[in-house]
Scaffold this active site. Structure first.
Site, PDB file in Angstrom:
ATOM      1  N   ASP A 135       0.833  -1.203   0.000  1.00 43.61           N
ATOM      2  CA  ASP A 135       0.000   0.000   0.000  1.00 43.61           C
ATOM      3  C   ASP A 135       0.871   1.259   0.000  1.00 43.61           C
ATOM      4  O   ASP A 135       0.681   2.167  -0.814  1.00 43.61           O
ATOM      5  CB  ASP A 135      -0.925  -0.034   1.214  1.00 43.61           C
ATOM      6  CG  ASP A 135      -2.039   0.986   1.174  1.00 43.61           C
ATOM      7  OD1 ASP A 135      -2.309   1.578   0.116  1.00 43.61           O
ATOM      8  OD2 ASP A 135      -2.677   1.175   2.234  1.00 43.61           O
ATOM      9  N   THR A 182      -1.061 -11.049   3.075  1.00 45.72           N
ATOM     10  CA  THR A 182       0.041 -11.849   3.615  1.00 45.72           C
ATOM     11  C   THR A 182       1.083 -11.031   4.371  1.00 45.72           C
ATOM     12  O   THR A 182       2.000 -11.612   4.953  1.00 45.72           O
ATOM     13  CB  THR A 182       0.755 -12.649   2.502  1.00 45.72           C
ATOM     14  OG1 THR A 182       1.339 -11.738   1.575  1.00 45.72           O
ATOM     15  CG2 THR A 182      -0.203 -13.587   1.800  1.00 45.72           C
ATOM     16  N   GLY A 183       0.941  -9.729   4.369  1.00 47.73           N
ATOM     17  CA  GLY A 183       1.880  -8.881   5.110  1.00 47.73           C
ATOM     18  C   GLY A 183       1.425  -8.711   6.541  1.00 47.73           C
ATOM     19  O   GLY A 183       1.237  -9.689   7.274  1.00 47.73           O
ATOM     20  N   TYR A 211      -1.358  -8.194   7.734  1.00 51.60           N
ATOM     21  CA  TYR A 211      -2.638  -8.827   8.057  1.00 51.60           C
ATOM     22  C   TYR A 211      -2.479 -10.295   8.430  1.00 51.60           C
ATOM     23  O   TYR A 211      -3.416 -10.932   8.889  1.00 51.60           O
ATOM     24  CB  TYR A 211      -3.636  -8.664   6.915  1.00 51.60           C
ATOM     25  CG  TYR A 211      -4.240  -7.270   6.817  1.00 51.60           C
ATOM     26  CD1 TYR A 211      -3.724  -6.196   7.525  1.00 51.60           C
ATOM     27  CD2 TYR A 211      -5.333  -7.041   6.015  1.00 51.60           C
ATOM     28  CE1 TYR A 211      -4.280  -4.926   7.432  1.00 51.60           C
ATOM     29  CE2 TYR A 211      -5.907  -5.778   5.911  1.00 51.60           C
ATOM     30  CZ  TYR A 211      -5.373  -4.727   6.622  1.00 51.60           C
ATOM     31  OH  TYR A 211      -5.937  -3.487   6.528  1.00 51.60           O
TER      32      TYR A 211
END
Length: 168
Positions: free
Chosen positions: A36, A121-122, A124
């Site tokens: 992001d 997958t980061g 979160y």
């Protein structure tokens, strides 16, 4: 979607030469870390923040689009993946919805090529192997006019999980 229209690459999603880049966003579409933050910086943070504010946020599992601004891509499709809570809170369905909604929106925009990150997958915390399976299974099961889906892994581990899920 046919398996031959999906490819897996290791690299920087902001440098992909596609018509639409998917941003793994937060609900406020306010920019953040990881993919992001990188997309906001590469697109031009001020312009992208303003465009995202006009969208009024995004629900988990949904997707909304903005122009690509300084990116090579014409569009940025923002989607909000689920936070991993052990798999018992509907995470797989919400993650699948992200991929479906992004393809639907790409079709609406007329985008023929789309680059996806490894959504959720980061920070979160979604397990990479499970996320890759959901991504590939959903993409293969979704009818779309998109001609090329590029799964862009930011590291070798995600690349291996995505390749394995695709059967390669």
């Amino acid at each position: 979607m046919d398996r031959s229209r999906i490819e897996v690459v290791l690299g920087d999603i902001t440098a992909q030469q596609v018509e639409a880049i998917v941003n793994a966003a937060n609900n406020a579409l306010a920019g953040g870390g990881g993919v992001d933050g990188a997309i906001h910086r590469a697109a031009g943070a001020e312009l992208l923040h303003a465009a995202c504010r006009e969208l009024g946020g995004c629900a988990t599992g949904d997707a909304k689009a903005t122009p690509g601004f300084a990116l090579g891509a014409e569009w940025i499709i923002h989607t909000v993946g689920p936070v991993w809570h052990g798999g018992s809170k509907g995470e797989a369905g919400l993650l699948a919805s992200c991929y479906r909604r992004c393809l639907e929106l790409a079709d609406d925009l007329g985008a023929r090529s789309v680059a996806f990150p490894a959504i959720s997958t980061g920070v979160y915390g979604y397990p990479r192997d499970l996320a890759a399976e959901v991504a590939v299974t959903t993409l293969l099961a979704t009818d779309s006019r998109v001609e090329l889906v590029r799964l862009v892994a930011f590291d070798q581990a995600n690349f291996e999980h995505m390749k394995s899920a695709l059967g390669g």
